[in-house]
Design an enzyme around this catalytic site. Sequence first.
Site, mmCIF file in Angstrom:
data_model
loop_
_atom_site.group_PDB
_atom_site.id
_atom_site.type_symbol
_atom_site.label_atom_id
_atom_site.label_comp_id
_atom_site.label_asym_id
_atom_site.label_seq_id
_atom_site.Cartn_x
_atom_site.Cartn_y
_atom_site.Cartn_z
ATOM 1 N N CYS A 67 0.838 -1.205 0.000
ATOM 2 C CA CYS A 67 0.000 0.000 0.000
ATOM 3 C C CYS A 67 0.874 1.255 0.000
ATOM 4 O O CYS A 67 1.575 1.525 0.974
ATOM 5 C CB CYS A 67 -0.916 -0.040 1.226
ATOM 6 S SG CYS A 67 -1.785 1.501 1.573
ATOM 7 N N CYS A 70 0.165 3.772 2.780
ATOM 8 C CA CYS A 70 0.637 3.215 4.058
ATOM 9 C C CYS A 70 2.123 3.496 4.240
ATOM 10 O O CYS A 70 2.564 3.853 5.338
ATOM 11 C CB CYS A 70 0.404 1.705 4.117
ATOM 12 S SG CYS A 70 -1.320 1.201 4.042
#
Length: 144
Positions: A67, A70
């Site tokens: 991600c 993230c």
Amino acid sequence: MTAPSMPAELVRCRHCGRRNRVPAAASGIPRCGYCHQPLPWIADVGDDSFAEAASVPVVVDLWAPWCGPCRMVSPALEEVAATLAGRVKLVKVNVDSSPQTQERFGVRAIPTLIMLQHGQVAARRSGAATAADLRAWVESAIGP
């Protein structure tokens, strides 16, 4: 029979520069063994080691290695944890390897950040943000 010990992270003290071992789970607030200043408390945990109770509020970062947002939030959260050392604990949970924790908190998007106080959800947000925005969010959730 002795329970397996939680791994400890090596953390550099922002005050004196010495490296200290900080366990993932402990009572109290981690402090530098040399200058006794609070240390950032950051722990990588999974379904088998997630514990919601701590002596300080807990910021739970639910993330995944693939991600992009993230990976952008992680250094900002670590900066916030270092700045607020002694006031918060940062717990990072990889949702790919910890689906039970993801399901428990009903996480549908990542990154999702959850603030726990006394084991209860006090605040929640999803998506990337700057360190300044994250610090403001954490401080508003934990109070003065």
